[in-house]
Design a protein around this motif. Structure first.
Motif, PDB file in Angstrom:
ATOM      1  N   PHE A  36       3.470 -18.660 -26.431  1.00 22.49           N
ATOM      2  CA  PHE A  36       2.157 -18.371 -27.017  1.00 22.49           C
ATOM      3  C   PHE A  36       1.793 -19.427 -28.059  1.00 22.49           C
ATOM      4  O   PHE A  36       0.657 -19.889 -28.110  1.00 22.49           O
ATOM      5  CB  PHE A  36       2.131 -16.977 -27.654  1.00 22.49           C
ATOM      6  N   ARG A  37       2.759 -19.820 -28.893  1.00 25.09           N
ATOM      7  CA  ARG A  37       2.478 -20.850 -29.900  1.00 25.09           C
ATOM      8  C   ARG A  37       2.117 -22.167 -29.243  1.00 25.09           C
ATOM      9  O   ARG A  37       1.221 -22.877 -29.695  1.00 25.09           O
ATOM     10  CB  ARG A  37       3.682 -21.034 -30.819  1.00 25.09           C
ATOM     11  N   ARG A  45       7.156 -15.767 -27.588  1.00 29.21           N
ATOM     12  CA  ARG A  45       6.529 -16.221 -28.836  1.00 29.21           C
ATOM     13  C   ARG A  45       6.315 -17.734 -28.815  1.00 29.21           C
ATOM     14  O   ARG A  45       5.259 -18.231 -29.194  1.00 29.21           O
ATOM     15  CB  ARG A  45       7.378 -15.834 -30.037  1.00 29.21           C
ATOM     16  N   GLN A  88      -9.979 -28.017 -28.269  1.00 30.36           N
ATOM     17  CA  GLN A  88     -11.191 -27.775 -29.054  1.00 30.36           C
ATOM     18  C   GLN A  88     -11.515 -28.973 -29.930  1.00 30.36           C
ATOM     19  O   GLN A  88     -12.678 -29.353 -30.071  1.00 30.36           O
ATOM     20  CB  GLN A  88     -11.032 -26.510 -29.904  1.00 30.36           C
ATOM     21  N   TRP A 112       0.691 -22.648 -26.322  1.00 28.50           N
ATOM     22  CA  TRP A 112      -0.661 -22.579 -25.776  1.00 28.50           C
ATOM     23  C   TRP A 112      -1.709 -22.569 -26.882  1.00 28.50           C
ATOM     24  O   TRP A 112      -2.779 -23.141 -26.726  1.00 28.50           O
ATOM     25  CB  TRP A 112      -0.819 -21.364 -24.864  1.00 28.50           C
ATOM     26  N   GLU A 113      -1.405 -21.941 -28.017  1.00 33.63           N
ATOM     27  CA  GLU A 113      -2.349 -21.958 -29.136  1.00 33.63           C
ATOM     28  C   GLU A 113      -2.561 -23.387 -29.627  1.00 33.63           C
ATOM     29  O   GLU A 113      -3.683 -23.813 -29.853  1.00 33.63           O
ATOM     30  CB  GLU A 113      -1.831 -21.089 -30.287  1.00 33.63           C
ATOM     31  N   LYS A 114      -1.481 -24.142 -29.771  1.00 41.19           N
ATOM     32  CA  LYS A 114      -1.592 -25.535 -30.205  1.00 41.19           C
ATOM     33  C   LYS A 114      -2.367 -26.342 -29.185  1.00 41.19           C
ATOM     34  O   LYS A 114      -3.203 -27.166 -29.526  1.00 41.19           O
ATOM     35  CB  LYS A 114      -0.207 -26.141 -30.406  1.00 41.19           C
ATOM     36  N   SER A 115      -2.099 -26.101 -27.912  1.00 39.12           N
ATOM     37  CA  SER A 115      -2.792 -26.815 -26.841  1.00 39.12           C
ATOM     38  C   SER A 115      -4.282 -26.500 -26.877  1.00 39.12           C
ATOM     39  O   SER A 115      -5.114 -27.386 -26.775  1.00 39.12           O
ATOM     40  CB  SER A 115      -2.200 -26.435 -25.489  1.00 39.12           C
ATOM     41  N   ALA A 116      -4.635 -25.243 -27.051  1.00 35.75           N
ATOM     42  CA  ALA A 116      -6.037 -24.837 -27.105  1.00 35.75           C
ATOM     43  C   ALA A 116      -6.715 -25.443 -28.323  1.00 35.75           C
ATOM     44  O   ALA A 116      -7.857 -25.896 -28.250  1.00 35.75           O
ATOM     45  CB  ALA A 116      -6.157 -23.316 -27.119  1.00 35.75           C
ATOM     46  N   ASP A 117      -6.032 -25.497 -29.459  1.00 39.14           N
ATOM     47  CA  ASP A 117      -6.593 -26.113 -30.657  1.00 39.14           C
ATOM     48  C   ASP A 117      -6.879 -27.585 -30.414  1.00 39.14           C
ATOM     49  O   ASP A 117      -7.916 -28.107 -30.811  1.00 39.14           O
ATOM     50  CB  ASP A 117      -5.640 -25.964 -31.852  1.00 39.14           C
TER      51      ASP A 117
END
Length: 79
Positions: free
Chosen positions: A59-60, A56, A70, A62-67
């Motif tokens: 995943f969080r 978990r 962007q 990587w989500e922050k990194s992807a945001d």
């Protein structure tokens, strides 16, 4: 662990964790996996956790990194 003994394994484990903490400077270190239960004591600055939490958290992260990527891409398009 069987090859070198539990005490030596624990010393090496603690050394690796210490080096990773120094290199990565994390806010928290949660250790998981079956062998954590075999430690007499956790290395300083760490806590034991469940492997599900590691997934978990990863995943969080990587989500922050992807945001963030962007946002940078959007800013670059404006220039």
């Amino acid at each position: 662990m069987e090859e070198h003994g539990k005490k030596k394994w624990q010393r090496h484990f603690a050394d690796v964790v210490k080096r990773l903490i120094a290199a990565l400077e994390p806010d928290e270190v949660v250790l998981g996996g079956g062998n954590v239960k075999k430690l007499d004591a956790l290395p300083a600055g760490t806590q034991a956790g469940d492997n599900d939490n590691a997934f978990r958290g990863g995943f969080r992260l990587w989500e922050k990194s992807a945001d963030g990527i962007q946002e940078v891409e959007q800013q670059n398009r404006r220039l």
